[in-house]
Design a protein around this motif. Structure first.
Motif, PDB file in Angstrom:
ATOM      1  N   UNK A 231      68.112  -6.567 -82.530  1.00  0.00           N
ATOM      2  CA  UNK A 231      68.919  -6.643 -81.595  1.00  0.00           C
ATOM      3  C   UNK A 231      68.445  -8.000 -80.701  1.00  0.00           C
ATOM      4  N   UNK A 232      67.347  -8.674 -80.992  1.00  0.00           N
ATOM      5  CA  UNK A 232      66.772  -9.641 -80.297  1.00  0.00           C
ATOM      6  C   UNK A 232      66.162 -10.622 -81.519  1.00  0.00           C
ATOM      7  N   UNK A 233      66.684 -10.615 -82.468  1.00  0.00           N
ATOM      8  CA  UNK A 233      65.875 -11.265 -83.601  1.00  0.00           C
ATOM      9  C   UNK A 233      66.085 -12.885 -83.561  1.00  0.00           C
ATOM     10  N   UNK A 234      67.151 -13.349 -82.899  1.00  0.00           N
ATOM     11  CA  UNK A 234      67.190 -14.723 -82.640  1.00  0.00           C
ATOM     12  C   UNK A 234      66.202 -15.141 -81.292  1.00  0.00           C
ATOM     13  N   UNK A 235      66.027 -14.498 -80.479  1.00  0.00           N
ATOM     14  CA  UNK A 235      64.894 -14.856 -79.650  1.00  0.00           C
ATOM     15  C   UNK A 235      63.491 -14.566 -79.987  1.00  0.00           C
ATOM     16  N   UNK A 266      57.574  -9.490 -74.526  1.00  0.00           N
ATOM     17  CA  UNK A 266      58.112  -8.582 -73.721  1.00  0.00           C
ATOM     18  C   UNK A 266      59.647  -9.083 -73.412  1.00  0.00           C
ATOM     19  N   UNK A 267      60.081  -8.072 -72.696  1.00  0.00           N
ATOM     20  CA  UNK A 267      61.577  -8.426 -72.065  1.00  0.00           C
ATOM     21  C   UNK A 267      61.620  -9.691 -71.415  1.00  0.00           C
ATOM     22  N   UNK A 268      60.566  -9.913 -70.632  1.00  0.00           N
ATOM     23  CA  UNK A 268      60.618 -11.298 -69.557  1.00  0.00           C
ATOM     24  C   UNK A 268      60.503 -12.527 -70.605  1.00  0.00           C
ATOM     25  N   UNK A 269      59.707 -12.569 -71.874  1.00  0.00           N
ATOM     26  CA  UNK A 269      59.868 -13.495 -72.430  1.00  0.00           C
ATOM     27  C   UNK A 269      61.170 -13.717 -73.247  1.00  0.00           C
ATOM     28  N   UNK A 270      61.690 -12.647 -73.790  1.00  0.00           N
ATOM     29  CA  UNK A 270      63.204 -12.585 -74.344  1.00  0.00           C
ATOM     30  C   UNK A 270      64.143 -13.279 -73.333  1.00  0.00           C
ATOM     31  N   UNK A 271      64.038 -12.919 -72.116  1.00  0.00           N
ATOM     32  CA  UNK A 271      65.107 -13.322 -70.941  1.00  0.00           C
ATOM     33  C   UNK A 271      64.829 -14.821 -70.941  1.00  0.00           C
ATOM     34  N   UNK A 272      63.542 -15.228 -70.840  1.00  0.00           N
ATOM     35  CA  UNK A 272      63.204 -16.663 -70.619  1.00  0.00           C
ATOM     36  C   UNK A 272      64.162 -17.621 -71.807  1.00  0.00           C
ATOM     37  N   UNK A 274      66.360 -16.547 -73.540  1.00  0.00           N
ATOM     38  CA  UNK A 274      67.999 -16.321 -73.572  1.00  0.00           C
ATOM     39  C   UNK A 274      68.482 -17.671 -72.605  1.00  0.00           C
ATOM     40  N   UNK A 275      67.527 -17.968 -71.636  1.00  0.00           N
ATOM     41  CA  UNK A 275      68.044 -18.953 -70.627  1.00  0.00           C
ATOM     42  C   UNK A 275      67.891 -20.325 -70.765  1.00  0.00           C
ATOM     43  N   UNK A 276      67.104 -20.782 -71.962  1.00  0.00           N
ATOM     44  CA  UNK A 276      66.658 -22.058 -72.296  1.00  0.00           C
ATOM     45  C   UNK A 276      68.091 -22.614 -73.130  1.00  0.00           C
ATOM     46  N   UNK A 277      68.168 -23.687 -72.588  1.00  0.00           N
ATOM     47  CA  UNK A 277      69.474 -24.567 -73.011  1.00  0.00           C
ATOM     48  C   UNK A 277      69.415 -25.000 -74.582  1.00  0.00           C
ATOM     49  N   UNK A 278      68.102 -25.205 -74.963  1.00  0.00           N
ATOM     50  CA  UNK A 278      67.769 -25.439 -76.517  1.00  0.00           C
ATOM     51  C   UNK A 278      68.053 -24.328 -77.442  1.00  0.00           C
ATOM     52  N   UNK A 279      67.781 -23.328 -77.003  1.00  0.00           N
ATOM     53  CA  UNK A 279      68.192 -21.982 -77.378  1.00  0.00           C
ATOM     54  C   UNK A 279      69.556 -21.665 -77.687  1.00  0.00           C
TER      55      UNK A 279
END
Length: 312
Positions: A231-235, A266-272, A274-279
């Motif tokens: 469920x978070x493989x892209x991140x 961790x979840x904070x890494x994943x959230x960051x 997801x906010x990244x424009x390039x991602x």
């Protein structure tokens, strides 16, 4: 030897990095416990990327082989079933398949022992999958329930016509017991027949395997042994790009294991991420490519179904 743990990987670098990281987590556990009784088997179109890992052997899948194994409808999840069918024929049972987007938490000693134990007459035996996702019913997973029940005459011929026994399991892991040598030949035939008419294709392989094994076996989960981050493989792919950047050309498993020690997210890494424009731009581009690919696959499927309808 306890048995084989099987991977298959083809395509872009992100999938390779996931598989390499998963194998690192397994090698790390084997090394820490001084174990040599589990063999890692990797089917890949770039097998040299795994040649430096201990306990590992590879099977080359050419691009032509991957296309052939995707079947008449070019269904990518079909390749996994062909890999398992080939591995059983070439290497025997028991074996345990895991997707690349996993990280090992513990060595699967107890499951491998169960899978290696011959069944007594009348014993359903145990099959392992990643995690239970609930009953397959009109309300839960209804899209796939309807696709399966629409093919009840086909399923009845295989003893799968009791929906009350169907349970949806995540197919990120498949633990196959001894005595199941023909299981994936049967599953491949069923899948090809389902694909002639099914419209919901994304998880039809998982729904089919779930209904098949939950009817035939006692199914147990592997959540205590692997972390499956589907469920978070892209991140996580973004995390792994950073992990492998200084290691990409090393070909040195000791260096990779040293980098692996203590590494995580961790979840904070994943959230960051997801906010990244390039991602987010990569996600949009990937979604567009998948959309084009799905339209092509649907057009091919329509042509194939028409051809089948015209046969006989």
């Amino acid at each position: 030897m306890k048995g084989f743990i099987v991977y298959h990987v083809h395509g872009h670098d992100g999938f390779y990095q996931q598989a390499r990281f998963s194998i690192l987590s397994l090698v790390d556990l084997l090394r820490r416990e001084g174990r040599t009784d589990i063999q890692i088997l990797v089917y890949a179109d770039r097998p040299k990327e795994f040649a430096h890992y201990p306990f590992t052997q590879t099977v080359f899948m050419s691009r032509r082989q991957v296309v052939a194994w995707s079947g008449p409808f070019r269904y990518v999840h079909r390749v996994k079933l062909e890999v398992l069918n080939h591995a059983i024929g070439a290497f025997g049972l028991p074996l345990l398949y895991v997707d690349g987007d996993t990280r090992w938490l513990r060595l699967p000693d107890a499951p491998m022992e169960v899978l290696a134990t011959p069944r007594a007459r009348g014993d359903a035996g145990v099959f392992y999958m990643h995690a239970c996702e609930g009953a397959l019913t009109p309300e839960a997973h209804g899209e796939y329930y309807r696709e399966l029940t629409a093919q009840m005459p086909l399923l009845r011929a295989h003893g799968l016509d009791n929906p009350a026994r169907w349970v949806m399991w995540n197919a990120g892991a498949l633990g196959v017991p001894v005595g199941s040598e023909d299981l994936f030949k049967e599953a491949l035939g069923l899948l090809d027949d389902l694909m002639k008419t099914t419209k919901a294709t994304t998880y039809i392989e998982q729904a089919l395997m779930s209904s098949l094994v939950s009817t035939r076996f006692q199914v147990e989960g592997l959540g205590d042994y692997i972390y499956h981050y589907w469920d978070t493989s892209k991140e996580v792919q973004a995390v792994l790009r950073r992990f492998f950047a200084p290691l990409a050309a090393s070909g040195d498993h000791e260096r990779e294991l040293a980098a692996y020690d203590g590494f995580g997210w961790n979840s904070e890494d994943i959230a960051a991420i997801r906010r990244d424009v390039r991602h987010r731009a990569r996600l949009v581009a990937g979604k567009f490519r998948r959309s084009v690919s799905k339209r092509w696959a649907k057009a091919l499927a329509k042509t194939r179904r028409g051809a089948w309808a015209g046969e006989g």
